[in-house]
Design an enzyme around this catalytic site. Sequence first.
Site, PDB file in Angstrom:
ATOM      1  N   ARG A  15      -3.816  -7.569   7.819  1.00 39.97           N
ATOM      2  CA  ARG A  15      -4.681  -7.052   6.764  1.00 39.97           C
ATOM      3  C   ARG A  15      -3.922  -6.714   5.481  1.00 39.97           C
ATOM      4  O   ARG A  15      -4.543  -6.434   4.452  1.00 39.97           O
ATOM      5  CB  ARG A  15      -5.439  -5.822   7.267  1.00 39.97           C
ATOM      6  CG  ARG A  15      -6.542  -6.172   8.269  1.00 39.97           C
ATOM      7  CD  ARG A  15      -7.380  -4.942   8.569  1.00 39.97           C
ATOM      8  NE  ARG A  15      -6.665  -3.988   9.417  1.00 39.97           N
ATOM      9  CZ  ARG A  15      -6.994  -2.705   9.530  1.00 39.97           C
ATOM     10  NH1 ARG A  15      -7.983  -2.198   8.809  1.00 39.97           N
ATOM     11  NH2 ARG A  15      -6.311  -1.916  10.342  1.00 39.97           N
ATOM     12  N   THR A  81       0.463  -2.464  22.271  1.00 44.74           N
ATOM     13  CA  THR A  81       1.467  -1.416  22.096  1.00 44.74           C
ATOM     14  C   THR A  81       2.179  -1.065  23.403  1.00 44.74           C
ATOM     15  O   THR A  81       3.374  -0.764  23.399  1.00 44.74           O
ATOM     16  CB  THR A  81       0.807  -0.159  21.527  1.00 44.74           C
ATOM     17  OG1 THR A  81      -0.300   0.209  22.360  1.00 44.74           O
ATOM     18  CG2 THR A  81       0.306  -0.392  20.110  1.00 44.74           C
ATOM     19  N   ARG A 316      22.560   2.868 -13.324  1.00 43.49           N
ATOM     20  CA  ARG A 316      22.455   1.868 -12.270  1.00 43.49           C
ATOM     21  C   ARG A 316      23.406   2.208 -11.120  1.00 43.49           C
ATOM     22  O   ARG A 316      24.209   3.132 -11.230  1.00 43.49           O
ATOM     23  CB  ARG A 316      22.748   0.482 -12.854  1.00 43.49           C
ATOM     24  CG  ARG A 316      21.657  -0.004 -13.820  1.00 43.49           C
ATOM     25  CD  ARG A 316      22.069  -1.275 -14.533  1.00 43.49           C
ATOM     26  NE  ARG A 316      22.409  -2.330 -13.584  1.00 43.49           N
ATOM     27  CZ  ARG A 316      23.054  -3.456 -13.934  1.00 43.49           C
ATOM     28  NH1 ARG A 316      23.451  -3.637 -15.187  1.00 43.49           N
ATOM     29  NH2 ARG A 316      23.318  -4.369 -13.032  1.00 43.49           N
ATOM     30  N   ALA A 406      35.960   1.567 -35.597  1.00 49.01           N
ATOM     31  CA  ALA A 406      34.597   1.058 -35.515  1.00 49.01           C
ATOM     32  C   ALA A 406      34.565  -0.437 -35.789  1.00 49.01           C
ATOM     33  O   ALA A 406      35.280  -0.948 -36.656  1.00 49.01           O
ATOM     34  CB  ALA A 406      33.711   1.788 -36.521  1.00 49.01           C
TER      35      ALA A 406
END
Length: 447
Positions: A15, A81, A316, A406
């Site tokens: 299902r 079962t 991460r 920079a």
Amino acid sequence: MPSNFVILAAGKGTRMESDLPKVLHEVGGAPLIAHALRLADSLLPDRVIVVTGYEGAAVAKSAAHWNPEAIIVEQAEQLGTGHAAQMAMPALTGTSGDVFVTFGDTPFIRTATLEAMQDARKTRDLVVLGFEAADPDARYGRLVMDGEDLQAIVEYKDADAATRAIRLCNSGVICTSAQRLPALLAQLKNENAAAEYYLTDIVAIARAAGLSAGVVTCPEEETLGINTRTELARAEVIFQARARRDALEDGVQLVSPDTVHFAFDTLLGRDAVVEPYVVFATGVTVESGARIRSFSHLEGAHVSRGAVVGPYARLRPGAELAEHAHVGNFVEVKNATIGEGTKASHLSYIGDADVGAGTNIGAGTITVNYDGVFKHRTTIGDRAFIGSNSTLIAPITIGNEGFTAAGSVITDDVAPGALAIGRARQVEKPGLARALMARLRAKKDKT
């Protein structure tokens, strides 16, 4: 008393309308089988046996990931079962104590509920977990009682109207002696509407043998089994509500609880602050006093006391932030350690790196860790200053108090205390800008 677990995880879950085995669908970022294994582990069991069937290799691989000591057995043909439990009996040989039979698709049963079942086992040979169904027409098996004694479990499809009117229902979870269970299962028959071997029939078998049976009850929510996509979505809602409630009760400040998304194993310390719209994937620990700001996503990361993450940050797997570190807007950290008090406040990627204490990572900095085949590591020392838009080509080491100008592309190691400049020299042509723009405008006017 020692405990053992048999987890039934053989079903396909038709299902669910999925090629994925039912127990590999996720709640809280982890497969259902992981929730079942965590529940078992909470009682420190001697043995955990997982019964697989449909796509058994995939289920076994997942089970081994979450519990490498789990014993895997196969139910090659799904005959109910009871039959599934029978497949596990050889793996119980030689053990002692209690055995729980649980299901791989019921993620919400609490440890305290199982402890109550074990406690009831002191006076009962067999204990079944039951609940009062909110829906009187629910298609659960019914628990037929005689006072405090459980007489039988009747499956809904086999029940008459009077039995279906009983509100006490069966969860499917049982607890009994590990020595007694094999003999009870050996007497199962498949003389029922589905021609299956029902685990629930062992109650009647036990009573016929003069054994006692009782019931422990829990809220219906704990027994929720996942059989459809709708139930899976409902389970996620229940999981998130429970995780938020537990966090608040543990002293975590959730500024807007309904907007925070937890994972199966999220750990948040007391007085940690989580702002709105934060997502925790699996493997995250946030220590006391840390702050996770809005719209951040964390996975496989550890955030130490007093650190600040975000807003709009991504941690991460392998991200390790030391105390009072700051990872800010649109900064991504992967498989990297960020030292105490270090700041990476804006627009940077720090991957496969070790950054020391008291260092400043300027906006736009990138650690270039991948050459197309291999990953390489960047090491940045204490109190270094990485200028904005620096590109650090790994493998590379920036020494303590090193400085990169920079806009530099740094390809060689930088000695402690040294300044590295890796950019083309600026050349200025007086008046050329005006002349160039005039020429372009004139060209545009002719078109």
